[in-house]
Design a protein around this motif. Structure first.
Motif, PDB file in Angstrom:
ATOM      1  N   ILE A   1       1.128  -1.187  -0.224  1.00 40.30           N
ATOM      2  CA  ILE A   1      -0.026   0.440   0.085  1.00 40.30           C
ATOM      3  C   ILE A   1       0.745   1.159   0.131  1.00 40.30           C
ATOM      4  O   ILE A   1       2.020   1.169   0.670  1.00 40.30           O
ATOM      5  CB  ILE A   1      -0.917   0.107   1.595  1.00 40.30           C
ATOM      6  N   PRO A   2       1.131   1.831  -0.553  1.00 38.88           N
ATOM      7  CA  PRO A   2       1.863   3.328  -1.312  1.00 38.88           C
ATOM      8  C   PRO A   2       0.617   4.422  -0.189  1.00 38.88           C
ATOM      9  O   PRO A   2       0.210   4.367  -0.064  1.00 38.88           O
ATOM     10  CB  PRO A   2       1.137   3.911  -2.768  1.00 38.88           C
ATOM     11  N   ALA A   3       1.753   5.075   0.682  1.00 42.38           N
ATOM     12  CA  ALA A   3       1.804   6.159   1.130  1.00 42.38           C
ATOM     13  C   ALA A   3       1.328   6.964   0.554  1.00 42.38           C
ATOM     14  O   ALA A   3       3.063   7.777  -1.193  1.00 42.38           O
ATOM     15  CB  ALA A   3       2.308   6.951   1.970  1.00 42.38           C
ATOM     16  N   THR A   4       0.475   8.334  -0.955  1.00 47.61           N
ATOM     17  CA  THR A   4       0.062   8.758  -1.503  1.00 47.61           C
ATOM     18  C   THR A   4       0.701   9.758  -1.693  1.00 47.61           C
ATOM     19  O   THR A   4       0.982  10.337  -1.265  1.00 47.61           O
ATOM     20  CB  THR A   4      -1.204   7.736  -2.918  1.00 47.61           C
ATOM     21  N   THR A   5       0.886  10.103  -3.017  1.00 50.78           N
ATOM     22  CA  THR A   5       1.879  11.709  -3.314  1.00 50.78           C
ATOM     23  C   THR A   5       0.515  12.891  -3.219  1.00 50.78           C
ATOM     24  O   THR A   5       1.067  13.739  -1.925  1.00 50.78           O
ATOM     25  CB  THR A   5       2.751  12.022  -4.519  1.00 50.78           C
ATOM     26  N   ALA A   6      -0.450  12.428  -3.343  1.00 54.81           N
ATOM     27  CA  ALA A   6      -2.009  13.362  -3.279  1.00 54.81           C
ATOM     28  C   ALA A   6      -2.557  13.856  -1.941  1.00 54.81           C
ATOM     29  O   ALA A   6      -2.346  14.414  -1.264  1.00 54.81           O
ATOM     30  CB  ALA A   6      -2.900  12.953  -3.965  1.00 54.81           C
ATOM     31  N   MET A   7      -1.681  12.267  -0.577  1.00 60.63           N
ATOM     32  CA  MET A   7      -1.628  12.870   0.446  1.00 60.63           C
ATOM     33  C   MET A   7      -0.945  13.852   1.249  1.00 60.63           C
ATOM     34  O   MET A   7      -0.955  13.992   2.223  1.00 60.63           O
ATOM     35  CB  MET A   7      -1.548  11.449   1.200  1.00 60.63           C
ATOM     36  N   GLU A   8      -0.252  13.947   0.353  1.00 57.72           N
ATOM     37  CA  GLU A   8       0.949  14.932   1.193  1.00 57.72           C
ATOM     38  C   GLU A   8       0.825  16.105   0.557  1.00 57.72           C
ATOM     39  O   GLU A   8       1.316  16.981   0.936  1.00 57.72           O
ATOM     40  CB  GLU A   8       2.237  14.056   0.160  1.00 57.72           C
ATOM     41  N   ALA A   9       0.180  16.077  -0.869  1.00 61.27           N
ATOM     42  CA  ALA A   9      -0.381  17.454  -1.403  1.00 61.27           C
ATOM     43  C   ALA A   9      -1.137  18.294  -0.647  1.00 61.27           C
ATOM     44  O   ALA A   9      -1.501  19.333  -0.620  1.00 61.27           O
ATOM     45  CB  ALA A   9      -0.782  17.144  -2.798  1.00 61.27           C
ATOM     46  N   ILE A  10      -2.124  17.271   0.217  1.00 57.07           N
ATOM     47  CA  ILE A  10      -3.264  18.242   1.227  1.00 57.07           C
ATOM     48  C   ILE A  10      -2.610  17.700   2.173  1.00 57.07           C
ATOM     49  O   ILE A  10      -3.773  18.390   3.250  1.00 57.07           O
ATOM     50  CB  ILE A  10      -4.840  17.140   0.968  1.00 57.07           C
ATOM     51  N   ASP A  11      -1.628  17.381   2.501  1.00 60.12           N
ATOM     52  CA  ASP A  11      -0.824  17.993   4.350  1.00 60.12           C
ATOM     53  C   ASP A  11       0.484  17.557   4.283  1.00 60.12           C
ATOM     54  O   ASP A  11       0.930  16.466   3.548  1.00 60.12           O
ATOM     55  CB  ASP A  11      -1.610  16.515   5.197  1.00 60.12           C
ATOM     56  N   PRO A  12       0.706  18.264   4.885  1.00 55.63           N
ATOM     57  CA  PRO A  12       2.479  18.361   4.588  1.00 55.63           C
ATOM     58  C   PRO A  12       3.217  16.880   5.233  1.00 55.63           C
ATOM     59  O   PRO A  12       4.236  16.703   4.686  1.00 55.63           O
ATOM     60  CB  PRO A  12       2.701  19.538   5.534  1.00 55.63           C
ATOM     61  N   ASN A  13       2.563  16.450   6.183  1.00 57.31           N
ATOM     62  CA  ASN A  13       2.998  15.289   7.196  1.00 57.31           C
ATOM     63  C   ASN A  13       2.433  13.978   6.565  1.00 57.31           C
ATOM     64  O   ASN A  13       2.142  13.314   6.610  1.00 57.31           O
ATOM     65  CB  ASN A  13       2.542  15.382   8.387  1.00 57.31           C
ATOM     66  N   GLY A  14       1.565  13.778   5.636  1.00 54.86           N
ATOM     67  CA  GLY A  14       0.817  13.106   4.536  1.00 54.86           C
ATOM     68  C   GLY A  14       1.319  11.372   4.855  1.00 54.86           C
ATOM     69  O   GLY A  14       0.695  11.060   4.832  1.00 54.86           O
ATOM     70  N   ARG A  15       2.273  12.039   3.888  1.00 54.20           N
ATOM     71  CA  ARG A  15       2.724  10.417   3.414  1.00 54.20           C
ATOM     72  C   ARG A  15       3.776   9.573   4.987  1.00 54.20           C
ATOM     73  O   ARG A  15       2.537   8.802   4.951  1.00 54.20           O
ATOM     74  CB  ARG A  15       3.824  10.443   2.074  1.00 54.20           C
ATOM     75  N   ILE A  16       3.816  10.074   5.606  1.00 53.23           N
ATOM     76  CA  ILE A  16       3.994   9.440   7.217  1.00 53.23           C
ATOM     77  C   ILE A  16       2.950   9.643   7.801  1.00 53.23           C
ATOM     78  O   ILE A  16       3.280   8.494   8.316  1.00 53.23           O
ATOM     79  CB  ILE A  16       5.064  10.847   7.919  1.00 53.23           C
ATOM     80  N   LEU A  17       2.348  10.140   8.221  1.00 55.44           N
ATOM     81  CA  LEU A  17       1.146   9.814   8.733  1.00 55.44           C
ATOM     82  C   LEU A  17      -0.081   8.008   7.701  1.00 55.44           C
ATOM     83  O   LEU A  17       0.133   7.395   8.894  1.00 55.44           O
ATOM     84  CB  LEU A  17      -0.156  10.726   8.256  1.00 55.44           C
ATOM     85  N   THR A  18       0.732   7.675   6.743  1.00 59.14           N
ATOM     86  CA  THR A  18      -0.620   7.756   6.175  1.00 59.14           C
ATOM     87  C   THR A  18       0.611   6.032   6.753  1.00 59.14           C
ATOM     88  O   THR A  18       0.061   5.318   6.353  1.00 59.14           O
ATOM     89  CB  THR A  18      -0.441   7.531   4.790  1.00 59.14           C
ATOM     90  N   LEU A  19       1.782   6.256   6.370  1.00 59.37           N
ATOM     91  CA  LEU A  19       2.587   5.376   6.455  1.00 59.37           C
ATOM     92  C   LEU A  19       2.698   4.335   7.774  1.00 59.37           C
ATOM     93  O   LEU A  19       2.410   2.847   8.417  1.00 59.37           O
ATOM     94  CB  LEU A  19       4.025   5.236   6.685  1.00 59.37           C
ATOM     95  N   LYS A  20       2.598   5.654   8.634  1.00 62.14           N
ATOM     96  CA  LYS A  20       2.026   5.251  10.207  1.00 62.14           C
ATOM     97  C   LYS A  20       0.550   4.481  10.302  1.00 62.14           C
ATOM     98  O   LYS A  20      -0.405   4.479  11.649  1.00 62.14           O
ATOM     99  CB  LYS A  20       1.907   5.820  11.391  1.00 62.14           C
TER     100      LYS A  20
END
Ligand code: SAH
Ligand code: SF4
Length: 347
Positions: free
Chosen positions: A262-281
């Motif tokens: 499951i990728p932490a998608t780039t679009a998640m980081e486009a709407i939250d500055p810490n989006g990918r890390i939070l998704t990885l968690k």
């Protein structure tokens, strides 16, 4: 602990009604995130797999209402990177340390089958795992790419709500998209699909159907991101997906498909500055940094707010690796093939 979250963590099965009940309240969100993080740790481990994304052409014959690359958008400088240059970008990615490259483009026939086979074979000679994300093709084309060495294919279903699909993807057919996914599975690709969250008119019922569809098709990878309205498209006035709700959809996907990537998608980081890390968690185990050169990357705008537009691709791996290590995870040293096919090797 909420009984439905407990059931999802223990059995990896929920009914549609149970999924909807989790989607309808924010009350258990943190429990869902934590349970997804535990399942991710147990089934796929602490490694994060990096995939270098090469956006090799923004020319598209389709007209998806949400997407900046749609053919009717005249505010795009269209490009097509030469086949030799695509291979050079892959070689650079390998030299940066990537074990996989993902070739993504608009949907077009501008690269002949021979061109694609050349690109696939040359990239495979570099010792990389190769993912294609180039849209709907014929069964024969998918077979030829696979025989040339392509390992994985990404084709999001976007939404399983057929009426919504017909509305948002004019001229395309939901049935053909499902045919493509079934072909890819049959041809023994690692199959990635996924959806956007927050599309105008999308309901929690249809999101629950999306998740059950991912289970039904036995996907090896699921990419989910928020829909982000693009000012150059007919959906410019739409509201778009929110970070927390999209994060919850990703987490539920991890609970119900424990072995997949499951990728932490780039679009998640486009709407939250810490989006990918939070998704990885909360369930994710893959990140796809962009390795396209900076000139072309700026013209590949599916949605506004694309991250790292001015960062050199050579720097990305160091930047994201630092963030991954800061949350106690490891950057994988291998290609991270899907554990979904064997479903035996818990991490
Ligand atoms: N042409 C190929 C691959 C490129 S598009 C294809 O369509 O399969 C890659 C993904 O970008 C799409 O699957 C879609 O889910 C996503 N996308 C397009 N427009 C978007 C938007 N406005 N917001 C968020 N994601 C978007
Ligand atoms: Fe083209 Fe893919 Fe964008 Fe649709 S989503 S317009 S197929 S690039």
């Amino acid at each position: 602990m909420n009984e439905i979250v407990k059931k999802a963590e223990e059995t990896h099965h929920l009914t549609k009604e149970e999924i909807i009940s989790l989607l309808e309240t924010t009350e258990f969100d943190q429990e869902i995130f934590d349970a997804a993080d535990r399942v991710r740790h147990e089934y796929v481990g602490d490694d994060v797999h990096l995939r270098g994304l090469i956006e090799f052409s923004n020319i598209c014959k389709q007209n998806c209402k949400y997407c900046g690359l749609r053919r009717e958008n005249s505010n795009v400088d269209r490009y097509k990177i030469d086949k030799e240059q695509v291979v050079l970008l892959a070689e650079a990615a390998r030299d940066f340390g990537y074990k996989t490259v993902v070739l993504q483009s608009g949907e077009s026939n501008l690269y002949s089958l021979e061109d694609m086979i050349y690109i696939i074979k040359e990239i495979k000679k570099l010792g990389l795992a190769l993912t294609l994300s180039i849209g709907e093709k014929t069964t024969e084309e998918y077979r030829a790419y696979r025989e040339a060495g392509a390992d994985r294919y990404l084709l999001r279903i976007e939404t399983t709500d057929k009426d919504l699909y017909a509305q948002l993807d004019p001229g395309m057919s939901f049935e053909n998209r499902v045919r493509c996914l079934r072909d890819l599975k049959e041809l023994d690709y690692e199959v990635g699909t996924g959806s956007m969250v927050g599309l105008p008119g999308q309901t929690v019922e249809s999101i629950a159907d999306d998740i059950l569809f991912f289970q039904d098709i036995d996907a090896d990878m699921i990419g989910i991101g928020p829909f982000i309205p693009n000012p150059d498209t007919p959906l410019k006035e739409a509201a778009g997906g929110t970070f927390n709700f999209t994060r919850k959809v990703v987490a539920i996907v991890r609970l119900l498909l424990p072995y997949i990537n499951i990728p932490a998608t780039t679009a998640m980081e486009a709407i939250d500055p810490n989006g990918r890390i939070l998704t990885l968690k909360s369930g994710a185990n893959v990140v796809m940094p962009n390795v396209t050169d900076n000139i072309h990357k700026k013209e590949y705008l599916l949605y506004p707010g694309k991250i790292c537009l001015n960062d050199e691709p050579s720097k990305c791996i160091g930047c994201i690796s630092g963030k991954i290590k800061s949350i106690g995870r490891t950057v994988s040293s291998h290609a991270g093939m899907s554990k979904n096919k064997s479903k035996i090797s818990k991490a």
